[in-house]
Design a protein around this motif. Structure first.
Motif, PDB file in Angstrom:
ATOM      1  N   ARG A  18       0.838  -1.219   0.000  1.00  0.00           N
ATOM      2  CA  ARG A  18       0.000   0.000   0.000  1.00  0.00           C
ATOM      3  C   ARG A  18       0.865   1.258   0.000  1.00  0.00           C
ATOM      4  NH1 ARG A  18      -4.146  -1.155   4.960  1.00  0.00           N
ATOM      5  NH2 ARG A  18      -5.472  -2.737   3.990  1.00  0.00           N
ATOM      6  N   THR A  19       1.872   1.287   0.878  1.00  0.00           N
ATOM      7  CA  THR A  19       2.724   2.477   1.001  1.00  0.00           C
ATOM      8  C   THR A  19       3.445   2.754  -0.320  1.00  0.00           C
ATOM      9  OG1 THR A  19       3.177   1.651   3.219  1.00  0.00           O
ATOM     10  CG2 THR A  19       4.482   3.519   2.504  1.00  0.00           C
ATOM     11  N   THR A  20       3.963   1.691  -0.920  1.00  0.00           N
ATOM     12  CA  THR A  20       4.713   1.848  -2.162  1.00  0.00           C
ATOM     13  C   THR A  20       3.793   2.363  -3.268  1.00  0.00           C
ATOM     14  OG1 THR A  20       6.069  -0.007  -1.442  1.00  0.00           O
ATOM     15  CG2 THR A  20       6.286   0.647  -3.737  1.00  0.00           C
ATOM     16  N   ALA A  21       2.607   1.797  -3.349  1.00  0.00           N
ATOM     17  CA  ALA A  21       1.651   2.246  -4.375  1.00  0.00           C
ATOM     18  C   ALA A  21       1.295   3.713  -4.158  1.00  0.00           C
ATOM     19  CB  ALA A  21       0.392   1.380  -4.332  1.00  0.00           C
ATOM     20  N   ALA A  22       1.091   4.111  -2.899  1.00  0.00           N
ATOM     21  CA  ALA A  22       0.722   5.504  -2.612  1.00  0.00           C
ATOM     22  C   ALA A  22       1.849   6.452  -3.022  1.00  0.00           C
ATOM     23  CB  ALA A  22       0.394   5.670  -1.130  1.00  0.00           C
ATOM     24  N   ALA A  23       3.095   6.044  -2.768  1.00  0.00           N
ATOM     25  CA  ALA A  23       4.239   6.900  -3.123  1.00  0.00           C
ATOM     26  C   ALA A  23       4.319   7.065  -4.645  1.00  0.00           C
ATOM     27  CB  ALA A  23       5.534   6.303  -2.575  1.00  0.00           C
ATOM     28  N   ILE A  24       4.098   5.990  -5.372  1.00  0.00           N
ATOM     29  CA  ILE A  24       4.169   6.072  -6.839  1.00  0.00           C
ATOM     30  C   ILE A  24       2.994   6.890  -7.388  1.00  0.00           C
ATOM     31  CG2 ILE A  24       4.013   4.714  -8.976  1.00  0.00           C
ATOM     32  CD1 ILE A  24       5.663   2.552  -7.581  1.00  0.00           C
ATOM     33  N   ALA A  25       1.801   6.661  -6.849  1.00  0.00           N
ATOM     34  CA  ALA A  25       0.622   7.412  -7.315  1.00  0.00           C
ATOM     35  C   ALA A  25       0.857   8.906  -7.133  1.00  0.00           C
ATOM     36  CB  ALA A  25      -0.627   6.953  -6.568  1.00  0.00           C
ATOM     37  N   GLU A  26       1.458   9.246  -6.004  1.00  0.00           N
ATOM     38  CA  GLU A  26       1.765  10.647  -5.704  1.00  0.00           C
ATOM     39  C   GLU A  26       2.735  11.220  -6.743  1.00  0.00           C
ATOM     40  OE1 GLU A  26       0.673  12.462  -3.067  1.00  0.00           O
ATOM     41  OE2 GLU A  26       1.920  14.198  -3.640  1.00  0.00           O
ATOM     42  N   GLN A  27       3.794  10.449  -7.060  1.00  0.00           N
ATOM     43  CA  GLN A  27       4.768  10.917  -8.063  1.00  0.00           C
ATOM     44  C   GLN A  27       4.125  11.062  -9.433  1.00  0.00           C
ATOM     45  OE1 GLN A  27       8.202   8.444  -8.424  1.00  0.00           O
ATOM     46  NE2 GLN A  27       8.749   8.597  -6.263  1.00  0.00           N
ATOM     47  N   LEU A  28       3.290  10.111  -9.806  1.00  0.00           N
ATOM     48  CA  LEU A  28       2.716  10.135 -11.156  1.00  0.00           C
ATOM     49  C   LEU A  28       1.704  11.263 -11.301  1.00  0.00           C
ATOM     50  CD1 LEU A  28       2.332   6.339 -12.069  1.00  0.00           C
ATOM     51  CD2 LEU A  28       4.224   7.884 -12.572  1.00  0.00           C
ATOM     52  N   ARG A  29       1.113  11.649 -10.168  1.00  0.00           N
ATOM     53  CA  ARG A  29       0.169  12.772 -10.179  1.00  0.00           C
ATOM     54  C   ARG A  29       0.913  14.085 -10.392  1.00  0.00           C
ATOM     55  NH1 ARG A  29      -3.139  10.744  -6.286  1.00  0.00           N
ATOM     56  NH2 ARG A  29      -1.718  11.448  -4.652  1.00  0.00           N
ATOM     57  N   GLY A  30       2.117  14.163  -9.743  1.00  0.00           N
ATOM     58  CA  GLY A  30       2.867  15.418  -9.699  1.00  0.00           C
ATOM     59  C   GLY A  30       3.445  15.829 -11.041  1.00  0.00           C
TER      60      GLY A  30
END
Ligand code: FDA
Length: 467
Positions: A455-467
């Motif tokens: 979950r944590t890893t997915a959230a970090a990537i989702a955040e980067q891809l949004r940015g």
């Protein structure tokens, strides 16, 4: 482009609980994913099998009440749990072979030894409370605690050998599945901190509380079902090309562009990010191009999996229950150091599960299969009596022989490794992220930790891809 070229936002390498959790979370956040799995099945260290008509958990199976990431996932997937059978007395076998029935957590030892065990548990609970499982390396005495082996530290705390052997067991044979001289006090404190306290590890009713109806592999199977064709089996990733700075922000000047993963079957996946969701002892099997940074290449060499044989023996009836025994048994002095009633939900037969760890596993693996079986069953008979010698079904889980695992249950650092490298273990390298139970702060070594980190890893990537 090759016929098998796939383009996705994120490629996930490994269809264990961690990789599949991350894949689902990313998809829910609107990103396209594909999961590449080396084996012909999903689940990794979770594997529920029919063996000679008995349903057996070859890998992970138990759920404890603090594992809320796993408990949430079970609820979300509509999976039910049932309790391990635990009515009646437990059994302890002492160094001289004396077998004693007992109740409660403290083994039936001489009163002085019992007092020493209680003192050590309280002392360890105090030390563990000071350790943040998310950053054990930040403890003011981390470097010092990481230089002394668990065995050495215990020998400095007490002269009572039996107290020492019993306390050692909770972390060594029972958790890290390595000899107590092979890992540090800091690593032992992390193990306990990650489970909430040392007392939790002593409490089998806590740590081995519930099982999942249909088997714990239902979790990865159902998570994979949701992903449909985006999970590809028999697709071991052999090479991972990546572009981007050595830290996630691309701070060394190179912008993150992405990865190309090359897998068996001529599969090629171009993606913006990769999640390497394998136990860390297998990272080296992927040819990273360019090579990973120096520190990361070093760190990965200090992590290794322990060794444990999980043995199932299925009998016509749970005969021990008639003797008033719960099935729970311990001895640091027997081949099988711990054993439990592991009867499958709704099966009228009785199943015992026993564990043979580290050097005891080496010893029995050096014997022909029939002799190994005879030795292991004799060890069960020491606990439960001669009826234990004749199961209807007998099976040894041999994860160390599995190419895509190579040990059990999970990875830990060698002496000094945790304080030296731990702080970097989940730092992404350019577009490459790491996710597995072996790096989890809470639920370390457990399915719960695999899910949390997914979950944590997915959230970090989702955040980067949004940015
Ligand atoms: P996991 O190892 O499951 O997944 C990694 C996946 O990557 C595998 O499917 C593998 O095939 C794949 N792979 C490897 N290399 C690849 C490559 N190059 N390309 C593509 N794919 C690749 N936990 C618990 O909570 N309760 C318990 O009772 C137990 N008991 C237990 C018993 C036994 C015998 C074992 C072995 C383990 C446990 N555990 C446990 C631990 C638990 O099973 C484990 O921590 C998690 O299932 C690990 O999940 P991960 O997704 O992190 O790795």
């Amino acid at each position: 482009a090759s016929a098998n070229r796939i383009e996705r936002d994120v490629v996930i390498i490994g269809a264990g609980a961690s990789g599949l959790t991350a894949a689902n979370a990313l998809r829910d956040a609107g990103h396209s994913v594909v999961v590449l799995e080396a084996r012909d099945r999903v689940g990794g260290r979770l594997w529920t099998r029919e063996i000679d008509g008995a349903t057996l958990e070859i890998g992970g199976q138990w759920v404890s009440p603090d594992q809320d990431a796993l408990i949430d996932t079970l609820a979300e997937l509509g999976l039910e749990t049932y309790s391990r059978y635990r009515e009646g007395d437990s059994v302890y076998v002492a160094a001289d072979g004396t077998r004693t029935r007992f109740t409660g957590e403290i083994f039936p030892v001489a009163p002085e030894t019992a007092a020493e065990i209680e003192r050590l548990i309280a002392l360890l609970d105090g030390l563990v409370a000071e350790v943040d499982p998310a950053a054990p390396w930040d403890h003011p005495r981390a470097a010092e605690y990481d230089q002394v082996s668990w065995k050495q530290w215990l020998s400095e705390q007490t002269d009572d050998v039996e107290a020492r052997d019993n306390i050692a067991l909770y972390i060594a044979e029972a958790m890290l599945t390595k000899p107590s001289h092979a890992f540090s006090l800091l690593q032992a404190l992390l193990m306990a901190a990650s489970a909430g306290s040392f007392s939790h590890l002593v409490d089998a009713d806590f740590i081995l509380d519930k099982r999942v109806v249909g088997g714990l592999q239902q979790v990865p199977l159902k998570l994979a079902e949701r992903l449909g064709d985006d999970v590809i089996l028999n697709a071991a990733v052999r090479r991972l090309e990546w572009t981007g700075g050595a830290d996630a922000s691309g701070a060394d000047g190179t912008p993150i562009q992405g990865v190309v993963a090359y897998a068996d079957g001529g599969i090629e996946v171009a993606a913006r990010r990769a999640i390497v969701a394998l136990p860390p002892n297998l990272f080296e099997r992927i040819d990273f191009q360019p090579a990973l940074p120096r520190l990361v290449q070093q760190a990965h060499q200090h992590l290794s999996l322990g060794l444990v044989i999980k043995v199932h023996a299925v009998y016509a009836t749970p005969f021990w229950r008639e003797q008033g025994l719960s099935g729970t048994a311990f001895s640091p002095y027997r081949i099988v150091h711990e054993a439990y009633d592991n009867s499958y939900d709704g099966d009228p037969r009785g199943t015992l599960v026993g564990f043979v760890s580290d050097q005891k596993a080496d010893d029995v693996f050096s014997l022909p299969a029939e002799e190994r079986k005879a030795r292991i069953l004799a060890s069960l008979a020491d606990y439960y009596g001669p009826e234990a010698l004749s199961p209807e079904v007998y099976f040894e889980s041999d994860w160390a022989a599995e190419e895509w695992t190579r040990g059990a249950y999970a990875a830990s650092y060698d002496l000094g490794g945790l304080s030296r490298y731990g702080a970097h273990q989940t730092t992404p390298v350019g577009p490459i992220h790491w996710s597995c139970s072996d790096f989890a702060p809470e639920g370390y070594q457990h399915v719960d930790g695999a899910i949390r980190l997914g979950r944590t890893t997915a959230a970090a990537i989702a955040e980067q891809l949004r940015g």
